[in-house]
Design a protein around this motif. Structure first.
Motif, PDB file in Angstrom:
ATOM      1  N   ALA A  17       0.812  -1.216   0.000  1.00  0.00           N
ATOM      2  CA  ALA A  17       0.000   0.000   0.000  1.00  0.00           C
ATOM      3  C   ALA A  17       0.849   1.270   0.000  1.00  0.00           C
ATOM      4  CB  ALA A  17      -0.916  -0.001   1.218  1.00  0.00           C
ATOM      5  N   THR A  18       2.173   1.120   0.061  1.00  0.00           N
ATOM      6  CA  THR A  18       3.061   2.282   0.156  1.00  0.00           C
ATOM      7  C   THR A  18       3.587   2.666  -1.225  1.00  0.00           C
ATOM      8  OG1 THR A  18       3.765   1.637   2.377  1.00  0.00           O
ATOM      9  CG2 THR A  18       5.152   3.217   1.204  1.00  0.00           C
ATOM     10  N   THR A  19       3.366   3.910  -1.610  1.00  0.00           N
ATOM     11  CA  THR A  19       3.917   4.441  -2.852  1.00  0.00           C
ATOM     12  C   THR A  19       5.242   5.128  -2.543  1.00  0.00           C
ATOM     13  OG1 THR A  19       1.733   4.776  -3.828  1.00  0.00           O
ATOM     14  CG2 THR A  19       3.548   6.050  -4.759  1.00  0.00           C
ATOM     15  N   ILE A  20       6.327   4.586  -3.040  1.00  0.00           N
ATOM     16  CA  ILE A  20       7.650   5.183  -2.787  1.00  0.00           C
ATOM     17  C   ILE A  20       7.788   6.477  -3.583  1.00  0.00           C
ATOM     18  CG2 ILE A  20      10.137   4.818  -2.837  1.00  0.00           C
ATOM     19  CD1 ILE A  20       8.524   2.996  -0.910  1.00  0.00           C
ATOM     20  N   PHE A  21       7.517   6.410  -4.895  1.00  0.00           N
ATOM     21  CA  PHE A  21       7.456   7.604  -5.736  1.00  0.00           C
ATOM     22  C   PHE A  21       6.439   7.324  -6.829  1.00  0.00           C
ATOM     23  CE2 PHE A  21      10.738   4.998  -7.695  1.00  0.00           C
ATOM     24  CZ  PHE A  21      10.377   5.024  -9.031  1.00  0.00           C
ATOM     25  N   ALA A  22       5.947   8.389  -7.441  1.00  0.00           N
ATOM     26  CA  ALA A  22       4.916   8.215  -8.468  1.00  0.00           C
ATOM     27  C   ALA A  22       5.003   9.317  -9.507  1.00  0.00           C
ATOM     28  CB  ALA A  22       3.524   8.204  -7.842  1.00  0.00           C
ATOM     29  N   ASP A  23       4.525   8.988 -10.717  1.00  0.00           N
ATOM     30  CA  ASP A  23       4.357   9.975 -11.780  1.00  0.00           C
ATOM     31  C   ASP A  23       5.649  10.745 -12.052  1.00  0.00           C
ATOM     32  OD1 ASP A  23       2.616  10.723 -13.707  1.00  0.00           O
ATOM     33  OD2 ASP A  23       1.512  12.171 -12.516  1.00  0.00           O
ATOM     34  N   ASN A 210      10.841  14.249  -0.435  1.00  0.00           N
ATOM     35  CA  ASN A 210      10.994  13.122   0.469  1.00  0.00           C
ATOM     36  C   ASN A 210       9.956  12.038   0.209  1.00  0.00           C
ATOM     37  OD1 ASN A 210      12.900  14.783   1.532  1.00  0.00           O
ATOM     38  ND2 ASN A 210      12.140  14.740   3.634  1.00  0.00           N
ATOM     39  N   GLY A 211      10.334  10.793   0.457  1.00  0.00           N
ATOM     40  CA  GLY A 211       9.400   9.681   0.363  1.00  0.00           C
ATOM     41  C   GLY A 211       8.858   9.326   1.734  1.00  0.00           C
ATOM     42  N   PRO A 212       7.834   8.482   1.784  1.00  0.00           N
ATOM     43  CA  PRO A 212       7.132   7.903   0.638  1.00  0.00           C
ATOM     44  C   PRO A 212       6.273   8.946  -0.081  1.00  0.00           C
ATOM     45  CG  PRO A 212       6.057   7.272   2.679  1.00  0.00           C
ATOM     46  CD  PRO A 212       7.306   8.003   3.074  1.00  0.00           C
ATOM     47  N   GLY A 213       5.814   8.581  -1.264  1.00  0.00           N
ATOM     48  CA  GLY A 213       5.062   9.524  -2.085  1.00  0.00           C
ATOM     49  C   GLY A 213       5.935  10.589  -2.696  1.00  0.00           C
ATOM     50  N   ALA A 214       7.201  10.253  -2.962  1.00  0.00           N
ATOM     51  CA  ALA A 214       8.146  11.237  -3.482  1.00  0.00           C
ATOM     52  C   ALA A 214       7.804  11.635  -4.919  1.00  0.00           C
ATOM     53  CB  ALA A 214       9.564  10.682  -3.417  1.00  0.00           C
ATOM     54  N   ARG A 215       8.242  12.819  -5.279  1.00  0.00           N
ATOM     55  CA  ARG A 215       8.085  13.340  -6.650  1.00  0.00           C
ATOM     56  C   ARG A 215       9.372  14.018  -7.071  1.00  0.00           C
ATOM     57  NH1 ARG A 215       2.652  13.132  -8.866  1.00  0.00           N
ATOM     58  NH2 ARG A 215       1.309  12.442  -7.167  1.00  0.00           N
ATOM     59  N   ILE A 216       9.585  14.114  -8.375  1.00  0.00           N
ATOM     60  CA  ILE A 216      10.635  14.992  -8.879  1.00  0.00           C
ATOM     61  C   ILE A 216      10.051  16.394  -8.862  1.00  0.00           C
ATOM     62  CG2 ILE A 216      12.052  15.591 -10.869  1.00  0.00           C
ATOM     63  CD1 ILE A 216      12.184  12.600 -11.493  1.00  0.00           C
ATOM     64  N   ALA A 217      10.517  17.200  -7.930  1.00  0.00           N
ATOM     65  CA  ALA A 217       9.866  18.475  -7.620  1.00  0.00           C
ATOM     66  C   ALA A 217      10.405  19.641  -8.429  1.00  0.00           C
ATOM     67  CB  ALA A 217      10.028  18.776  -6.125  1.00  0.00           C
ATOM     68  N   GLU A 218      11.686  19.553  -8.834  1.00  0.00           N
ATOM     69  CA  GLU A 218      12.296  20.705  -9.495  1.00  0.00           C
ATOM     70  C   GLU A 218      13.511  20.246 -10.291  1.00  0.00           C
ATOM     71  OE1 GLU A 218      12.592  24.532  -7.211  1.00  0.00           O
ATOM     72  OE2 GLU A 218      14.736  24.215  -7.520  1.00  0.00           O
TER      73      GLU A 218
END
Length: 276
Positions: A17-23, A210-218
Motif C-alpha cells: 500500500a506504500t507508494t515510494i514515488f509516483a508519476d 521526500n518519500g514515501p510519495g516522493a516526486r521529482i519536484a524541481e
C-alpha cells in the motif's frame, strides 16, 4: 514535439500500500549528464535500477533512442557503489569479460587488447595483471569505470560510485569521470547525496522530494562553465547561489513539498526548471 534521447514517462514504484514515488517524468538529452539528488528513502536507486532494466516500474514507460526499454541490456552500463569486480580475475580480465559479453565472436587476444586500452584511459595500464585484492579502493572503481565505458553504452548509469572512497580519491575520480564522459560524448545519469558532486558533474540536477510519495519536484540547470574542477569550483561566479538553492531544497523545501497538494505551478509532466 521532439522527444529527448531518454524519456522517462510517468514511472512509479509501490510496495504493497506504500507508494515510494509516483508519476516521475523527465528527459535526458544525448550527451547530457544528469544527477538525481534527494534524501534516503525517496526512491533514487530504484529509479536508476528501472533505467538499468534491473526491475520494472509499476506504472509508466522508458524510451531511449526511440525504443521502449525492457530488461537489462549492454546499451546501458552501470557503475555501482561497490566495485563489483570478479575477485578471481585480474583487472584486465574483468574488463575483457565485459567485452566477451558484447563481442562473443572476439578472440581472447582481441578482448584483452580492448581491455588494456580501456584501462589505459583511466590510468591503470600498469595494473592490468593485478587482482582486485591487490588494488586500492580507488583503483577498483577505476576498473569498474573502464569496464563500463569499454562497452561504449548508449547511457552510463552511476549509483553513488564514489561514496565509499576517501575525499582525495573521490575528488580525483569525479574529475576523471567528468573528463571521460566529455571525451566520449557519453549520456550519463547519476544519483548522489553530495551537492558539490552534483554541481561539479551535472548539466542538470533533478531534485526529489521526500518519500514515501516522493516526486521529482524541481529541475536545476547548471550554468557554471565547463570544464569544472574541485579546486576551482567554489571560486566560480554563480557557484554559491546554486549550492545554496539545492541545499535549501534538501533542508527545507523537500520536506514541505506534498505529493497530494503540490505547489500551484507544479506539474509532473512539466516540472519547474530553475536557472540561477
Amino acid at each position: 514535439m521532439k522527444k529527448p534521447y531518454v524519456s522517462v514517462e510517468g514511472i512509479a514504484r509501490r510496495y504493497g500500500a506504500t507508494t515510494i514515488f509516483a508519476d516521475a517524468w523527465f528527459g535526458i538529452e544525448r550527451g547530457e549528464f544528469v544527477c538525481l539528488v534527494g534524501h534516503s528513502g525517496c526512491g533514487k536507486t530504484t529509479i536508476l535500477n528501472i533505467l538499468a532494466g534491473l526491475e520494472p516500474p509499476d506504472d509508466g514507460v522508458l524510451i531511449m533512442d526511440g525504443q521502449e526499454l525492457s530488461g537489462p541490456s549492454l546499451d546501458r552500463a552501470v557503475i555501482f557503489q561497490s566495485h563489483a569486480l570478479l575477485p578471481w580475475l585480474t583487472a584486465a580480465e574483468n574488463v575483457a569479460f565485459a567485452q566477451g559479453c558484447k563481442h562473443p565472436g572476439w578472440s581472447r587476444a582481441q578482448r584483452m587488447e580492448a581491455a588494456l586500452a580501456a584501462l589505459q584511459k583511466v590510468g591503470l595500464a600498469q595494473a592490468g595483471d593485478k587482482k582486485p585484492s591487490e588494488l586500492s579502493g580507488g583503483m577498483k572503481q577505476r576498473v569498474g569505470i573502464a569496464r563500463a565505458l569499454s562497452l561504449a553504452p548508449k547511457m552510463l548509469l552511476m549509483d553513488e560510485p564514489f561514496s565509499a572512497l576517501d575525499a582525495l580519491t573521490r575528488g580525483a575520480l569525479q574529475e576523471e569521470v567528468a573528463r571521460l564522459v566529455t571525451e566520449t560524448d557519453q549520456t550519463a545519469f547519476m544519483i548522489t547525496h553530495d551537492v558539490d558532486e552534483a554541481i561539479l558533474l551535472a548539466d542538470r540536477i533533478l531534485l526529489m522530494s521526500n518519500g514515501p510519495g516522493a516526486r521529482i519536484a524541481e529541475v536545476v540547470v547548471n550554468t557554471l562553465p565547463k570544464p569544472r574542477t574541485r579546486a576551482t569550483l567554489h571560486h566560480m561566479a554563480g557557484y554559491h547561489p546554486l549550492r545554496e538553492h539545492v541545499l535549501d531544497f534538501l533542508i527545507t523545501r523537500s520536506k514541505a513539498f506534498r505529493a497530494d497538494a503540490p505547489p500551484a505551478n507544479w506539474s509532473p509532466r512539466a516540472v519547474p526548471e530553475v536557472r540561477l
